[in-house]
Design an enzyme around this catalytic site. Sequence first.
Site, mmCIF file in Angstrom:
data_model
loop_
_atom_site.group_PDB
_atom_site.id
_atom_site.type_symbol
_atom_site.label_atom_id
_atom_site.label_comp_id
_atom_site.label_asym_id
_atom_site.label_seq_id
_atom_site.Cartn_x
_atom_site.Cartn_y
_atom_site.Cartn_z
ATOM 1 N N ASP A 99 1.059 -1.031 0.261
ATOM 2 C CA ASP A 99 -0.040 -0.170 -0.081
ATOM 3 C C ASP A 99 1.262 1.583 0.095
ATOM 4 O OD1 ASP A 99 -2.696 -0.998 0.162
ATOM 5 O OD2 ASP A 99 -2.862 -1.387 2.768
ATOM 6 N N ASP B 188 -6.931 -1.214 -4.554
ATOM 7 C CA ASP B 188 -8.010 -0.738 -4.110
ATOM 8 C C ASP B 188 -8.949 0.355 -4.370
ATOM 9 O OD1 ASP B 188 -6.418 -2.599 -2.219
ATOM 10 O OD2 ASP B 188 -5.485 -1.142 -0.598
#
Length: 172
Positions: free
Chosen positions: A124, A139
């Site tokens: 991330d 995402d």
Amino acid sequence: MEQEKISRKGFHAFIVLTAAALLLAADQVTKYFVLQYLKPMGAIPVIPGFLEFSYTENTGAAFGLFKGHIWFVVLVTLVASAVIIVLLFRYRNHSFFSYATSALILAGGFGNLVDRFLYGYVVDFIHVLFFDYIFNFADCCITVSAVLFVIHVLFCTREEKKEMGKTHGDQA
């Protein structure tokens, strides 16, 4: 006529799967650059006070849910992806929104799945500073797909229900 519908549906499914593959590639390319260049630095501001790229390893699902339960997340992703692929070919009333939803959710799900298999965590890096969570391109695909799915259900299936009512009403 029926054969033409089947071949058109197959063509659309091929386009959706191709789009998913391209989005998956984009996700993996961004993560490659994050691992090569951002990981050693930690974080860099993109728009000061609003957006930064900040390297994080997520061992859970979205928003850190199910941390440490990687096999559960993998299983859910695989089952959901299989259902989406089957519905891509079998569902009769696709709209732009359902096709886009399919491409985005497959790309996002597989993008994070690749990370889980390669690294044991999801890479991330996108941090909108007023939002506590750090996320990635996959995402974003999953989130946008959820919005498009709601649009499909609210606006496109309404017509489907009206048509079903007319068909059943004609038989009475």
